[in-house]
Design a protein around this motif. Sequence first.
Motif, PDB file in Angstrom:
ATOM      1  N   ASN A 210      -3.747 -68.373 -22.642  1.00  0.00           N
ATOM      2  CA  ASN A 210      -3.166 -68.033 -21.362  1.00  0.00           C
ATOM      3  C   ASN A 210      -3.875 -66.870 -20.636  1.00  0.00           C
ATOM      4  OD1 ASN A 210      -1.858 -68.164 -19.097  1.00  0.00           O
ATOM      5  ND2 ASN A 210       0.173 -67.305 -20.186  1.00  0.00           N
ATOM      6  N   ILE A 211      -5.315 -67.149 -20.506  1.00  0.00           N
ATOM      7  CA  ILE A 211      -6.436 -66.216 -19.958  1.00  0.00           C
ATOM      8  C   ILE A 211      -6.487 -66.385 -18.378  1.00  0.00           C
ATOM      9  CG2 ILE A 211      -8.522 -65.127 -19.852  1.00  0.00           C
ATOM     10  CD1 ILE A 211      -8.636 -65.790 -22.725  1.00  0.00           C
ATOM     11  N   THR A 212      -6.034 -65.500 -17.587  1.00  0.00           N
ATOM     12  CA  THR A 212      -6.156 -65.544 -16.001  1.00  0.00           C
ATOM     13  C   THR A 212      -7.273 -64.565 -15.806  1.00  0.00           C
ATOM     14  OG1 THR A 212      -4.013 -65.966 -15.523  1.00  0.00           O
ATOM     15  CG2 THR A 212      -5.389 -65.349 -14.121  1.00  0.00           C
ATOM     16  N   ILE A 213      -8.556 -65.081 -15.264  1.00  0.00           N
ATOM     17  CA  ILE A 213      -9.467 -64.134 -14.795  1.00  0.00           C
ATOM     18  C   ILE A 213      -9.243 -64.000 -13.248  1.00  0.00           C
ATOM     19  CG2 ILE A 213     -11.202 -64.956 -16.526  1.00  0.00           C
ATOM     20  CD1 ILE A 213     -12.753 -66.531 -14.302  1.00  0.00           C
ATOM     21  N   PHE A 214      -9.512 -62.833 -12.727  1.00  0.00           N
ATOM     22  CA  PHE A 214      -9.250 -62.378 -11.432  1.00  0.00           C
ATOM     23  C   PHE A 214     -10.288 -61.627 -10.914  1.00  0.00           C
ATOM     24  CE2 PHE A 214      -6.898 -59.260 -13.498  1.00  0.00           C
ATOM     25  CZ  PHE A 214      -6.499 -58.129 -12.614  1.00  0.00           C
TER      26      PHE A 214
ATOM     27  N   ILE B 174     -10.591 -70.361 -19.945  1.00  0.00           N
ATOM     28  CA  ILE B 174      -9.763 -70.000 -18.987  1.00  0.00           C
ATOM     29  C   ILE B 174      -8.534 -70.922 -18.556  1.00  0.00           C
ATOM     30  CG2 ILE B 174      -9.922 -69.331 -16.619  1.00  0.00           C
ATOM     31  CD1 ILE B 174     -12.907 -68.742 -17.197  1.00  0.00           C
ATOM     32  N   ARG B 175      -7.401 -70.307 -18.400  1.00  0.00           N
ATOM     33  CA  ARG B 175      -6.373 -71.277 -17.971  1.00  0.00           C
ATOM     34  C   ARG B 175      -5.985 -71.229 -16.483  1.00  0.00           C
ATOM     35  NH1 ARG B 175      -1.507 -72.534 -20.915  1.00  0.00           N
ATOM     36  NH2 ARG B 175      -0.593 -73.966 -19.673  1.00  0.00           N
ATOM     37  N   ARG B 176      -6.186 -69.936 -15.979  1.00  0.00           N
ATOM     38  CA  ARG B 176      -5.901 -69.699 -14.816  1.00  0.00           C
ATOM     39  C   ARG B 176      -7.009 -68.805 -13.873  1.00  0.00           C
ATOM     40  NH1 ARG B 176      -1.119 -71.780 -15.786  1.00  0.00           N
ATOM     41  NH2 ARG B 176       0.188 -70.556 -17.632  1.00  0.00           N
ATOM     42  N   ALA B 177      -7.203 -68.619 -12.606  1.00  0.00           N
ATOM     43  CA  ALA B 177      -8.015 -67.967 -11.978  1.00  0.00           C
ATOM     44  C   ALA B 177      -7.641 -67.632 -10.514  1.00  0.00           C
ATOM     45  CB  ALA B 177      -9.410 -68.663 -11.857  1.00  0.00           C
ATOM     46  N   ILE B 178      -7.880 -66.257 -10.135  1.00  0.00           N
ATOM     47  CA  ILE B 178      -7.338 -65.725  -8.706  1.00  0.00           C
ATOM     48  C   ILE B 178      -8.997 -65.328  -7.971  1.00  0.00           C
ATOM     49  CG2 ILE B 178      -6.279 -64.054  -7.369  1.00  0.00           C
ATOM     50  CD1 ILE B 178      -4.295 -64.217  -9.879  1.00  0.00           C
ATOM     51  N   SER B 179      -9.474 -65.797  -7.013  1.00  0.00           N
ATOM     52  CA  SER B 179     -10.461 -65.369  -6.226  1.00  0.00           C
ATOM     53  C   SER B 179      -9.904 -64.591  -5.043  1.00  0.00           C
ATOM     54  CB  SER B 179     -11.389 -66.226  -5.714  1.00  0.00           C
ATOM     55  OG  SER B 179     -12.153 -66.913  -6.820  1.00  0.00           O
ATOM     56  N   GLN B 180     -10.149 -63.175  -4.915  1.00  0.00           N
ATOM     57  CA  GLN B 180      -9.817 -62.458  -3.819  1.00  0.00           C
ATOM     58  C   GLN B 180     -11.182 -62.067  -2.931  1.00  0.00           C
ATOM     59  OE1 GLN B 180      -7.072 -59.969  -6.890  1.00  0.00           O
ATOM     60  NE2 GLN B 180      -7.631 -58.927  -5.055  1.00  0.00           N
ATOM     61  N   SER B 181     -11.095 -62.428  -1.717  1.00  0.00           N
ATOM     62  CA  SER B 181     -12.220 -62.344  -0.651  1.00  0.00           C
ATOM     63  C   SER B 181     -13.718 -62.718  -1.408  1.00  0.00           C
ATOM     64  CB  SER B 181     -11.952 -60.812  -0.382  1.00  0.00           C
ATOM     65  OG  SER B 181     -10.855 -60.515   0.150  1.00  0.00           O
TER      66      SER B 181
ATOM     67  N   THR C  93       0.989 -61.809 -11.365  1.00  0.00           N
ATOM     68  CA  THR C  93       1.565 -61.616 -12.873  1.00  0.00           C
ATOM     69  C   THR C  93       2.332 -62.848 -13.230  1.00  0.00           C
ATOM     70  OG1 THR C  93       3.360 -60.129 -12.492  1.00  0.00           O
ATOM     71  CG2 THR C  93       1.085 -59.256 -13.143  1.00  0.00           C
ATOM     72  N   ASN C  94       3.348 -63.308 -12.390  1.00  0.00           N
ATOM     73  CA  ASN C  94       4.080 -64.617 -12.381  1.00  0.00           C
ATOM     74  C   ASN C  94       2.932 -65.714 -12.686  1.00  0.00           C
ATOM     75  OD1 ASN C  94       6.414 -63.216 -12.388  1.00  0.00           O
ATOM     76  ND2 ASN C  94       6.906 -64.158 -10.182  1.00  0.00           N
ATOM     77  N   PHE C  95       2.139 -65.833 -11.641  1.00  0.00           N
ATOM     78  CA  PHE C  95       1.131 -66.797 -11.911  1.00  0.00           C
ATOM     79  C   PHE C  95       0.346 -66.838 -13.369  1.00  0.00           C
ATOM     80  CE2 PHE C  95      -3.651 -68.127 -11.145  1.00  0.00           C
ATOM     81  CZ  PHE C  95      -3.391 -69.431 -10.750  1.00  0.00           C
ATOM     82  N   ALA C  96       0.127 -65.609 -13.593  1.00  0.00           N
ATOM     83  CA  ALA C  96      -0.686 -65.483 -14.986  1.00  0.00           C
ATOM     84  C   ALA C  96       0.257 -65.945 -16.180  1.00  0.00           C
ATOM     85  CB  ALA C  96      -0.934 -63.983 -15.161  1.00  0.00           C
ATOM     86  N   GLN C  97       1.497 -65.588 -15.884  1.00  0.00           N
ATOM     87  CA  GLN C  97       2.390 -66.264 -16.925  1.00  0.00           C
ATOM     88  C   GLN C  97       2.616 -67.639 -17.147  1.00  0.00           C
ATOM     89  OE1 GLN C  97       5.933 -63.840 -15.788  1.00  0.00           O
ATOM     90  NE2 GLN C  97       4.975 -61.909 -16.657  1.00  0.00           N
TER      91      GLN C  97
END
Length: 552
Positions: A205-209, A231-238, A486-490
């Motif tokens: 359960n690894i999220t990269i952001f 990688i389980r999840r990812a967040i791209s900001q700008s 963090t909810n998203f990461a969980q």
Amino acid sequence: MMAMLGVFMALALILGTANAVSLGAVSTEGGMVQGRSHSIGLFRYMDVFKGIPFAATPGKFQKPVPHPGWSGVLSTTSFGNKCMQLNTFATDVEGSEDCLFLNMWVPHGSSVSTNLPVMVYIYGGGFLLGSSQSTSFMSSYLYDGQQIADRGNVIVVTFNYRVGSLGFLSSGDADLPGNYGLWDQHAAIAWVHRNIRNFGGNPDNITIFGESAGGVSVGLQILSPQNKGLIRRAISQSGVALCPWAVNRNPRQYAEEIARKVGCPTDSGMVACLRMTDAKTLTLAGDVDMITSASEPMIQNLSLFPVVDGDFLPGEPDTLFGNAADIDYIAGVNDMDGHIFATLDVPSVNVPLLPTSVEEVRALSASFSESRGIDAGIATFDEYTFSWGSNPSETDIKKTAVELETDYIFLVPTQTSLYLHSDHAVSGRTYSYLFSEPSRMPVYPLWMGADHADDLQYVFGEPFNNPLIYFPRHREVSDHLISYWTNFAQTGDPNNGESTVPVAWPEFASSGHQYLEINSSMSSSSVKQMLKTRKVYYWTRVFASYPVVKKN
């Protein structure tokens, strides 16, 4: 007196056990590491590790390799060297070639944590600058992960990767393929996957952001087949993989420019000569021309970017979204992300008494449309000025320059990435956002929204670290972002987790391509749909229909 004594004894017991809930020395593949533990509240504790080596000192223009290890227990209580890069004024270098270190914040309650979600942050800086801790922000470093870790009950990891010439110089072929900074990022993610269980984390359960070039990096990491299963999840900001500045499609030209600067030939002997040139000289040669204008915008002066190398990136990014089919993805922008670039290209944008001319907007339109020719430049100008009328106000003109830069550099490629991710998704979920909390910079115009990187102070909880310089509404924004992230990461759903959120955030494709506008005044009306559909249609359909102009 006895009652008071009892209170003191209880307090002493609590304080005395502040370090009892700690991982202590932790075993990693390189050896044992010992961080620093401290209490962060009643029955809340934090282990902090700084400067853990995740790879050996990298060879020049080589992929990272595992660290040889160490004997005994390595003290990891201070940040490692940042990777070699230009200083603020590009007059010298700072940092070191020995720079592949990571940092970790591990929260605990009344007992040592296990199986926590993991959030791995990738910094921005145009692939030229940056470090795992960033600059000092008031009383702490900006990328200090403690607030996210504590409030969201997740492990936070930050790390260094090579930037500038040492990280992204490429000859465009197998002799000097480039992408060394991306390989560093991959090595850090893989190290976390292999070792995080010993720190109380869940390797599955690894999220990269990441933000800006870090957001682009996040996009490229989830598209690369090298990260399959990591990688389980990812967040791209700008910043996303489809930004016009995300990939350099003519790296040879820039490599030859650097070769000339350092006294190397540009023929078959170029790469061998570059490899023999010392790191400082190469780094200094990778500077940026800061003389920009509407006709030569800053974003087009940057050249040390990732490349399609047939290895880390086996094809163009827009063809690789199948690799992210099972990865949950959040992507979004700040509503005036392009302001910082507009300020460089058209300085009058920020000066109330200095008018911005229509010709400057026309020149900006032409420069962003250069690849499709003069007619495309005219069409772009018409698209962004059709609502002006015959007598546009000064504010209208200035805001149009900002909107043009925001859309071209960030918003349209982000929306395109969201469509592609959603279209290719199998189990992966897709979420879109717009961050619009107005900038706190007092010198900015009253119409100013959220500038590039304005979101970072809230994501990392600075309003809680420095309460005297923020208002309550800023702590609300910070709480919102940390809760959603963090909810998203969980769970893969920003609405469900350990934190309460102000508004339910629907999936992007659930009904009309919805997105969430995030600011300090959130309500049910914060859920919107079809973000700037007209501009997205213009750039992806109308503009793209013009033939590509071949350069001589």
